[in-house]
Design a protein around this motif. Structure first.
Motif, short mmCIF file in Angstrom:
data_model
loop_
_atom_site.label_atom_id
_atom_site.label_comp_id
_atom_site.label_asym_id
_atom_site.label_seq_id
_atom_site.Cartn_x
_atom_site.Cartn_y
_atom_site.Cartn_z
N VAL A 171 0.83 -1.20 0.00
CA VAL A 171 0.00 0.00 0.00
C VAL A 171 0.86 1.26 0.00
O VAL A 171 0.64 2.18 -0.78
N GLY A 179 -3.99 -14.76 -2.14
CA GLY A 179 -4.81 -13.57 -1.91
C GLY A 179 -4.22 -12.65 -0.86
O GLY A 179 -4.90 -11.80 -0.31
N ASP A 180 -2.93 -12.81 -0.58
CA ASP A 180 -2.30 -11.98 0.43
C ASP A 180 -1.36 -10.93 -0.15
O ASP A 180 -0.59 -10.31 0.58
N MET A 181 -1.39 -10.77 -1.47
CA MET A 181 -0.60 -9.72 -2.08
C MET A 181 -1.36 -9.20 -3.30
O MET A 181 -1.91 -10.00 -4.06
N MET A 182 -1.36 -7.88 -3.46
CA MET A 182 -2.04 -7.30 -4.62
C MET A 182 -1.37 -7.82 -5.89
O MET A 182 -0.15 -7.92 -5.95
N ILE A 199 -5.40 0.52 -10.38
CA ILE A 199 -5.47 1.59 -9.38
C ILE A 199 -4.64 2.81 -9.82
O ILE A 199 -5.07 3.94 -9.70
N SER A 215 -6.42 -10.43 2.44
CA SER A 215 -5.76 -9.18 2.84
C SER A 215 -5.48 -8.30 1.62
O SER A 215 -5.38 -7.08 1.73
N LYS A 216 -5.35 -8.91 0.44
CA LYS A 216 -5.11 -8.08 -0.74
C LYS A 216 -6.34 -7.22 -1.07
O LYS A 216 -6.20 -6.11 -1.55
N GLU A 217 -7.54 -7.76 -0.77
CA GLU A 217 -8.75 -6.97 -1.00
C GLU A 217 -8.79 -5.79 -0.04
O GLU A 217 -9.19 -4.69 -0.42
N ALA A 269 -6.16 -4.37 1.24
CA ALA A 269 -5.14 -3.44 0.76
C ALA A 269 -5.67 -2.58 -0.38
O ALA A 269 -5.49 -1.36 -0.41
N LYS A 270 -6.35 -3.22 -1.33
CA LYS A 270 -6.88 -2.49 -2.49
C LYS A 270 -7.89 -1.42 -2.07
O LYS A 270 -7.83 -0.29 -2.53
N ARG A 314 -8.22 0.03 0.87
CA ARG A 314 -7.58 1.11 1.62
C ARG A 314 -6.82 2.03 0.67
O ARG A 314 -6.84 3.25 0.81
N LEU A 315 -6.16 1.41 -0.29
CA LEU A 315 -5.37 2.17 -1.25
C LEU A 315 -6.27 3.09 -2.08
O LEU A 315 -5.98 4.26 -2.29
N ARG A 316 -7.38 2.52 -2.56
CA ARG A 316 -8.31 3.32 -3.37
C ARG A 316 -8.78 4.54 -2.59
O ARG A 316 -8.81 5.64 -3.11
N VAL A 342 -7.38 6.01 0.02
CA VAL A 342 -6.30 6.95 0.32
C VAL A 342 -5.92 7.75 -0.94
O VAL A 342 -5.63 8.94 -0.87
N LEU A 343 -6.00 7.12 -2.10
CA LEU A 343 -5.64 7.82 -3.34
C LEU A 343 -6.68 8.85 -3.75
O LEU A 343 -6.34 9.90 -4.28
N ASP A 397 -5.63 11.66 -1.64
CA ASP A 397 -4.36 12.24 -2.09
C ASP A 397 -4.51 13.06 -3.37
O ASP A 397 -3.94 14.13 -3.51
#
Lengths: 263, 91
Positions: A146, A182-185, A193, B17-19, B21-22, B24-26, B28-29, B32
């Motif tokens: 992130v 599923g633990d890394m984008m 994104i 966890s990747k979901e 992360a995505k 949260r990233l969306r 935050v962007l 930003d």
């Protein structure tokens, strides 16, 4: 006329310097005349990654301040005849070279070299702005985290605002096993994104650490990350190269699916 | 939603966890990308006052310029306190 490519990331520690060293080496192995410029003044590192730290006499700041001739400061690579390094000064700060000086240096080097690869300092402050000033295009390095992706987005925004619109992304340190769980984008997520063009992907590979220990860029070895960097170099030269399959242990159906999708 | 996602949803497991992360990233962007620095906003405020002052006398102290951002929209809000409308431009 050569092309000036700046390697940048925003966040530190994502692999900018390693990427610069490998791209520079790869492009020169393909027959191009290449110069690597370490623009990280005060935190010189490209020399050790290239294994050239013992050969430095003059540096970037000496050249810009006309304390020496350009030819005196260039260090020839150990392995490649047509690869040169212009090291950063270690005892000066980021303000030692300004944007105009950088532009002048780049346009001078363009006459002699096919590729000028600039290793940019982390951050988005003056050092970054100076490093970017003379560039024709940018390569943004990120990792599937992130924080790194967020900083990449910031850097892309600044590059665009300063008129560099043809930048591309390298995603470094991908772990296929974690992506699968599923633990890394994954690559598609990050590209979507950031809304940016992808230049290449590099797996998280212990061998990169080993090669950095030795001061020999991994691209010279036939390893998966070496191949990843070679593909990146070919894409920089304008070739269409499909993405590396990081799930090498995938079954035949997954491979087939990927093949159909990429075709 | 892929088949695996569906299976996971049915099993009521935590999202990958990747979901997270995505997402949260969306979020935050979005923030930003629409951020505006206070200096920039001050400049906007100053210039708005400058223009409006040709026609009305503005109370600078009581004037506020704010920027609001949402998921898809952004709004610039200016509240100008008018002391007096200048006589020569009334007609």
């Amino acid at each position: 006329m050569g092309e000036v490519i700046v390697i940048t990331s925003g966040k530190g520690g994502v692999g900018k310097t390693t990427t610069a060293a490998n791209i520079g080496t790869g492009l020169s192995m393909a027959g191009n005349k290449v110069i690597l410029i370490d623009a990280d003044i005060g935190l010189r590192n490209l020399d050790v990654v290239m294994g050239l730290e013992n050969r430095i006499v003059y540096d970037l700041v000496n050249v810009v301040e006309k304390g020496c001739r350009l030819q005196q400061a260039l260090i020839k690579d150990k392995r490649n005849e047509n690869l040169f390094l212009l090291p950063a000064a270690q005892t000066r700060d980021k303000a030692a070279v300004d944007q105009d000086q950088m532009k002048e240096l780049c346009s001078e080097l363009k006459k002699d070299f096919d590729y000028i690869i600039i290793d940019c300092p982390a951050g988005i402050e003056q050092g970054f702005k100076n490093a970017v000033a003379g560039a024709d295009c940018g390569i943004v390095v990120t990792t599937p985290e992130v924080s790194a992706v967020r900083d990449a987005d910031r850097v892309i925004g600044i590059l665009e605002a300063s008129g560099l619109s043809n930048h591309r992304l390298i995603i470094n340190r991908i772990r296929a096993d974690m992506v699968k769980k599923g633990d890394m984008m994954d690559v598609e997520d990050i590209i979507e994104i950031l809304a940016v063009k992808l230049l290449g992907i590099i797996p998280d590979d212990e061998k990169i650490i080993v090669s950095t220990n030795r001061g020999e860029p991994i691209i010279a070895n036939d390893t998966i990350s070496g191949r990843a960097f070679k593909n990146i170099c070919r894409r920089i030269s304008g070739e269409e190269v499909p993405l590396l399959d990081l799930h090498e242990k995938d079954n035949i159906f997954a491979k087939l699916r990927k093949f159909i999708r990429s075709g | 939603m892929s088949f695996m996602d569906l299976v996971k949803a049915l099993l009521n497991k935590n999202p990958d966890s990747k979901e997270v992360a995505k997402e949260r990233l969306r979020f935050v962007l979005v923030h930003d990308r629409t951020s505006i620095s206070p200096e920039f906003l001050d400049k906007v405020k100053e210039e708005i006052i400058e223009v409006i002052s040709r026609y009305m006398e503005i109370d600078k102290e009581a004037t506020e310029v704010n920027f609001h951002k949402g998921e898809k929209t952004a709004m610039l809000e200016a509240n100008l306190a008018v002391k007096e409308i200048k006589r020569e431009v009334k007609s």
